[in-house]
Scaffold this motif. Sequence first.
Motif, PDB file in Angstrom:
ATOM      1  N   GLY A 240       0.821  -1.201   0.000  1.00 54.31           N
ATOM      2  CA  GLY A 240       0.000   0.000   0.000  1.00 54.31           C
ATOM      3  C   GLY A 240       0.855   1.252   0.000  1.00 54.31           C
ATOM      4  O   GLY A 240       2.057   1.218   0.312  1.00 54.31           O
ATOM      5  N   GLU A 241       0.226   2.351  -0.378  1.00 58.75           N
ATOM      6  CA  GLU A 241       0.942   3.613  -0.408  1.00 58.75           C
ATOM      7  C   GLU A 241       0.001   4.739  -0.018  1.00 58.75           C
ATOM      8  O   GLU A 241      -1.223   4.605  -0.045  1.00 58.75           O
ATOM      9  N   LEU A 242       0.607   5.840   0.355  1.00 61.98           N
ATOM     10  CA  LEU A 242      -0.143   7.024   0.772  1.00 61.98           C
ATOM     11  C   LEU A 242       0.436   8.219   0.031  1.00 61.98           C
ATOM     12  O   LEU A 242       1.638   8.479   0.090  1.00 61.98           O
ATOM     13  N   LEU A 243      -0.429   8.941  -0.678  1.00 61.55           N
ATOM     14  CA  LEU A 243      -0.027  10.147  -1.387  1.00 61.55           C
ATOM     15  C   LEU A 243      -0.565  11.363  -0.654  1.00 61.55           C
ATOM     16  O   LEU A 243      -1.726  11.393  -0.238  1.00 61.55           O
ATOM     17  N   GLY A 244       0.299  12.344  -0.464  1.00 61.66           N
ATOM     18  CA  GLY A 244      -0.150  13.542   0.216  1.00 61.66           C
ATOM     19  C   GLY A 244       0.987  14.517   0.425  1.00 61.66           C
ATOM     20  O   GLY A 244       2.056  14.392  -0.184  1.00 61.66           O
ATOM     21  N   THR A 245       0.779  15.477   1.300  1.00 59.91           N
ATOM     22  CA  THR A 245       1.782  16.490   1.607  1.00 59.91           C
ATOM     23  C   THR A 245       2.288  16.285   3.026  1.00 59.91           C
ATOM     24  O   THR A 245       1.500  16.161   3.968  1.00 59.91           O
ATOM     25  N   ALA A 246       3.612  16.226   3.165  1.00 60.35           N
ATOM     26  CA  ALA A 246       4.217  16.082   4.491  1.00 60.35           C
ATOM     27  C   ALA A 246       4.054  17.402   5.238  1.00 60.35           C
ATOM     28  O   ALA A 246       4.602  18.422   4.828  1.00 60.35           O
ATOM     29  N   SER A 247       3.304  17.357   6.328  1.00 62.61           N
ATOM     30  CA  SER A 247       2.978  18.598   7.029  1.00 62.61           C
ATOM     31  C   SER A 247       3.783  18.803   8.310  1.00 62.61           C
ATOM     32  O   SER A 247       3.752  19.887   8.890  1.00 62.61           O
ATOM     33  N   GLY A 248       4.510  17.771   8.754  1.00 64.11           N
ATOM     34  CA  GLY A 248       5.302  17.960   9.960  1.00 64.11           C
ATOM     35  C   GLY A 248       5.881  16.671  10.492  1.00 64.11           C
ATOM     36  O   GLY A 248       5.714  15.593   9.904  1.00 64.11           O
ATOM     37  N   ILE A 249       6.605  16.795  11.603  1.00 64.72           N
ATOM     38  CA  ILE A 249       7.166  15.671  12.345  1.00 64.72           C
ATOM     39  C   ILE A 249       6.552  15.717  13.740  1.00 64.72           C
ATOM     40  O   ILE A 249       6.586  16.757  14.403  1.00 64.72           O
ATOM     41  N   ASP A 250       5.970  14.600  14.207  1.00 67.78           N
ATOM     42  CA  ASP A 250       5.312  14.639  15.504  1.00 67.78           C
ATOM     43  C   ASP A 250       6.286  14.342  16.642  1.00 67.78           C
ATOM     44  O   ASP A 250       7.494  14.160  16.419  1.00 67.78           O
ATOM     45  N   ALA A 251       5.776  14.294  17.867  1.00 70.00           N
ATOM     46  CA  ALA A 251       6.626  14.138  19.048  1.00 70.00           C
ATOM     47  C   ALA A 251       7.311  12.783  19.110  1.00 70.00           C
ATOM     48  O   ALA A 251       8.278  12.610  19.853  1.00 70.00           O
ATOM     49  N   GLN A 252       6.849  11.820  18.332  1.00 70.65           N
ATOM     50  CA  GLN A 252       7.487  10.503  18.274  1.00 70.65           C
ATOM     51  C   GLN A 252       8.464  10.380  17.099  1.00 70.65           C
ATOM     52  O   GLN A 252       9.014   9.309  16.868  1.00 70.65           O
ATOM     53  N   GLY A 253       8.659  11.472  16.362  1.00 69.83           N
ATOM     54  CA  GLY A 253       9.562  11.437  15.229  1.00 69.83           C
ATOM     55  C   GLY A 253       8.937  10.902  13.961  1.00 69.83           C
ATOM     56  O   GLY A 253       9.636  10.669  12.968  1.00 69.83           O
ATOM     57  N   ARG A 254       7.619  10.712  13.967  1.00 68.98           N
ATOM     58  CA  ARG A 254       6.941  10.205  12.784  1.00 68.98           C
ATOM     59  C   ARG A 254       6.651  11.334  11.800  1.00 68.98           C
ATOM     60  O   ARG A 254       6.450  12.473  12.203  1.00 68.98           O
ATOM     61  N   ILE A 255       6.636  10.991  10.514  1.00 71.49           N
ATOM     62  CA  ILE A 255       6.283  11.974   9.499  1.00 71.49           C
ATOM     63  C   ILE A 255       4.756  12.050   9.417  1.00 71.49           C
ATOM     64  O   ILE A 255       4.065  11.027   9.377  1.00 71.49           O
ATOM     65  N   VAL A 256       4.216  13.256   9.434  1.00 73.89           N
ATOM     66  CA  VAL A 256       2.772  13.462   9.371  1.00 73.89           C
ATOM     67  C   VAL A 256       2.418  13.874   7.948  1.00 73.89           C
ATOM     68  O   VAL A 256       2.971  14.836   7.405  1.00 73.89           O
ATOM     69  N   ILE A 257       1.496  13.125   7.341  1.00 74.48           N
ATOM     70  CA  ILE A 257       1.130  13.344   5.942  1.00 74.48           C
ATOM     71  C   ILE A 257      -0.360  13.678   5.845  1.00 74.48           C
ATOM     72  O   ILE A 257      -1.207  12.959   6.386  1.00 74.48           O
ATOM     73  N   SER A 258      -0.651  14.777   5.160  1.00 73.03           N
ATOM     74  CA  SER A 258      -2.040  15.152   4.867  1.00 73.03           C
ATOM     75  C   SER A 258      -2.409  14.540   3.522  1.00 73.03           C
ATOM     76  O   SER A 258      -1.888  14.966   2.476  1.00 73.03           O
ATOM     77  N   PRO A 259      -3.263  13.509   3.487  1.00 69.36           N
ATOM     78  CA  PRO A 259      -3.561  12.798   2.239  1.00 69.36           C
ATOM     79  C   PRO A 259      -4.179  13.695   1.173  1.00 69.36           C
ATOM     80  O   PRO A 259      -4.903  14.650   1.484  1.00 69.36           O
ATOM     81  N   ASP A 260      -3.903  13.367  -0.070  1.00 70.50           N
ATOM     82  CA  ASP A 260      -4.463  14.123  -1.193  1.00 70.50           C
ATOM     83  C   ASP A 260      -5.987  14.065  -1.220  1.00 70.50           C
ATOM     84  O   ASP A 260      -6.631  14.978  -1.742  1.00 70.50           O
ATOM     85  N   ASP A 261      -6.551  12.970  -0.674  1.00 72.48           N
ATOM     86  CA  ASP A 261      -8.009  12.806  -0.776  1.00 72.48           C
ATOM     87  C   ASP A 261      -8.773  13.540   0.324  1.00 72.48           C
ATOM     88  O   ASP A 261      -9.994  13.389   0.456  1.00 72.48           O
ATOM     89  N   GLY A 262      -8.063  14.331   1.130  1.00 68.56           N
ATOM     90  CA  GLY A 262      -8.735  15.151   2.120  1.00 68.56           C
ATOM     91  C   GLY A 262      -8.979  14.491   3.460  1.00 68.56           C
ATOM     92  O   GLY A 262      -9.569  15.107   4.353  1.00 68.56           O
ATOM     93  N   ARG A 263      -8.545  13.258   3.634  1.00 64.34           N
ATOM     94  CA  ARG A 263      -8.699  12.602   4.932  1.00 64.34           C
ATOM     95  C   ARG A 263      -7.846  13.299   5.994  1.00 64.34           C
ATOM     96  O   ARG A 263      -6.987  14.116   5.692  1.00 64.34           O
ATOM     97  N   GLU A 264      -8.087  12.928   7.257  1.00 66.41           N
ATOM     98  CA  GLU A 264      -7.313  13.479   8.358  1.00 66.41           C
ATOM     99  C   GLU A 264      -5.837  13.115   8.197  1.00 66.41           C
ATOM    100  O   GLU A 264      -5.501  12.063   7.634  1.00 66.41           O
ATOM    101  N   PRO A 265      -4.936  13.976   8.685  1.00 67.91           N
ATOM    102  CA  PRO A 265      -3.498  13.674   8.593  1.00 67.91           C
ATOM    103  C   PRO A 265      -3.162  12.327   9.232  1.00 67.91           C
ATOM    104  O   PRO A 265      -3.779  11.911  10.218  1.00 67.91           O
ATOM    105  N   VAL A 266      -2.169  11.667   8.633  1.00 67.95           N
ATOM    106  CA  VAL A 266      -1.744  10.338   9.074  1.00 67.95           C
ATOM    107  C   VAL A 266      -0.287  10.409   9.503  1.00 67.95           C
ATOM    108  O   VAL A 266       0.553  10.959   8.778  1.00 67.95           O
ATOM    109  N   ALA A 267       0.038   9.853  10.680  1.00 69.99           N
ATOM    110  CA  ALA A 267       1.416   9.787  11.158  1.00 69.99           C
ATOM    111  C   ALA A 267       2.008   8.457  10.728  1.00 69.99           C
ATOM    112  O   ALA A 267       1.480   7.385  11.047  1.00 69.99           O
ATOM    113  N   VAL A 268       3.115   8.511   9.983  1.00 69.24           N
ATOM    114  CA  VAL A 268       3.759   7.310   9.451  1.00 69.24           C
ATOM    115  C   VAL A 268       5.066   7.081  10.203  1.00 69.24           C
ATOM    116  O   VAL A 268       5.925   7.970  10.260  1.00 69.24           O
ATOM    117  N   SER A 269       5.203   5.898  10.790  1.00 71.39           N
ATOM    118  CA  SER A 269       6.398   5.612  11.590  1.00 71.39           C
ATOM    119  C   SER A 269       7.452   4.848  10.813  1.00 71.39           C
ATOM    120  O   SER A 269       8.629   4.846  11.193  1.00 71.39           O
TER     121      SER A 269
END
Length: 280
Positions: A240-269
């Motif tokens: 699987g894959e996730l397309l979107g814009t990287a909006s930040g790094i969270d407190a656990q060091g995960r990359i936070v991605i805002s999906p292109d389809d408008g869903r809530e941001p997802v933290a990827v570890s």
Amino acid sequence: MYTDLNRPPLVAGALRRALVRGTAGGDPDAFYSSLDVVAETGSTNADMLARAVDSALDRAVLISEFQDHGRGRHARSWVAPPRSAVSVSVLLRMPGIDPADLGWLPLLAGVAVVDALRSVAEVDAVLKWPNDVLIGGSKVAGILAEVAATAPIPSVVLGIGLNVSLTESELPVPTATSLALAGAATTDRDTVVRALLRALASEWTKWNRNGWDTTALAESYRERCATIGQRVRAELPGGGELLGTASGIDAQGRIVISPDDGREPVAVSAGDITHLRPQQ
């Protein structure tokens, strides 16, 4: 004996005087306890993991002039011609840290590598999440952290591979580069090793003095991370894959991605991140 005058060997004695405490004529307050340079090995990380069974060993450095089984993230191979790169592993004991925060160590190393390269090589190095170092969009260095122990003292072997004098024909992949190809102010490996290990010691010491609090470290990382603000593709573990814009790094060091389809941001570890061209 070496024959390539453009790729001289590292001078272990000089590096010890500069970086190892207790070395005759050196800095008595230096961070590292030992530093060894070997002509060839399979993997400096594997060697240092084997040494880590000695609980008295800490802040130890191993550098190899050539690795024939160097490893990167996801068990990818990393090989460079003899004396064309910096291949270094460091054993670090981290008393008092929550083992859950050990994942910040390779991110800290990325900050240190970027700062060292900006300082002595005078290149515009940046980070691609989680810890690839880029120059002009191409990878010049990678980092691999492997946990040696979680008890009684959390201990990690931190490996750094940096392309220094590789030519275009010697690059492992077209998306890689070297300090030489990037027009660095210096490709002297002794200079680069000193800057890199001093920057790592400085960042580790600051983190330790802050009681392993990640607040300041996270801010330093975000300032150097070129992934933030980029449109990305995340290839996720298990498919699987996730397309979107990287909006930040969270407190656990995960990359936070805002999906292109408008869903809530997802933290990827975990997963491979590719920087994409902006949508037209």
